[in-house]
Design a protein around this motif. Structure first.
Motif, PDB file in Angstrom:
ATOM      1  N   VAL A  45       0.835  -1.210   0.000  1.00  0.00           N
ATOM      2  CA  VAL A  45       0.000   0.000   0.000  1.00  0.00           C
ATOM      3  C   VAL A  45       0.866   1.254   0.000  1.00  0.00           C
ATOM      4  N   SER A  49       1.032   4.093  -2.975  1.00  0.00           N
ATOM      5  CA  SER A  49       0.632   5.472  -2.691  1.00  0.00           C
ATOM      6  C   SER A  49       1.793   6.468  -2.776  1.00  0.00           C
ATOM      7  N   TRP A  50       3.051   6.005  -2.774  1.00  0.00           N
ATOM      8  CA  TRP A  50       4.196   6.913  -2.770  1.00  0.00           C
ATOM      9  C   TRP A  50       4.207   7.873  -3.959  1.00  0.00           C
ATOM     10  N   ALA A  52       1.731   9.120  -5.562  1.00  0.00           N
ATOM     11  CA  ALA A  52       0.670  10.111  -5.329  1.00  0.00           C
ATOM     12  C   ALA A  52       1.106  11.136  -4.292  1.00  0.00           C
ATOM     13  N   VAL A  53       1.822  10.707  -3.270  1.00  0.00           N
ATOM     14  CA  VAL A  53       2.324  11.633  -2.246  1.00  0.00           C
ATOM     15  C   VAL A  53       3.330  12.593  -2.867  1.00  0.00           C
TER      16      VAL A  53
END
Length: 143
Positions: A45, A49-50, A52-53
């Motif tokens: 996860v 998500s990295w 997007a961050v």
């Protein structure tokens, strides 16, 4: 794309391992398998998500180059440097599509370890070599 596929695979592996543990296939292992499954799922996860961050942080970041100043705007914080006062303009990852133009030395926040100065500038920009050449040209005009 490889990051997405790999991290998706880690999430799926964690979920499959958790399901097989729930079905009792690994009953003699104790708490090792559930902890490992949770670790795999969390790593997947985070890996998914990295990007997007990083994209969200980059949206709040603006680099400006005028005939007299180089300006970095990050949220409400503004850092600017007069071109005539910049001592050196260096390019990192020269020849690649994305590079960095380093021209600022800032004091690091006080801590027990780490460098005393932080090198900063226009990080992760397209055609960094051309931007550095333009900065050098403008420095010659400004001085």
């Amino acid at each position: 794309m490889p990051l997405l596929v790999g991290s998706g695979g880690i999430v799926v592996a964690g979920l499959i391992a958790a399901q097989s543990f729930r079905e009792g296939r690994w009953s003699g292992v104790g708490m090792v398998v559930p902890v490992f499954c949770a670790f795999l799922a969390a790593c997947g996860v985070l890996a998914v998500s990295w990007p997007a961050v990083r994209f969200r942080r980059a949206r709040g970041l603006t680099y400006l180059l005028t005939d007299r100043r180089a300006i970095i705007v990050e949220g409400s914080a503004v850092t600017d440097a007069r071109l005539a006062a910049i001592r050196s303009v260096e390019v990192e990852n020269s020849g690649k599509p994305i590079g960095s133009v380093i021209f600022l030395d800032r004091p690091a926040p006080p801590s027990d370890s780490g460098p005393d100065m932080i090198r900063d500038g226009f990080i992760g920009i397209a055609d960094a070599e051309a931007v550095a050449q333009e900065m050098r040209r403008l420095q010659g005009i400004a001085s």
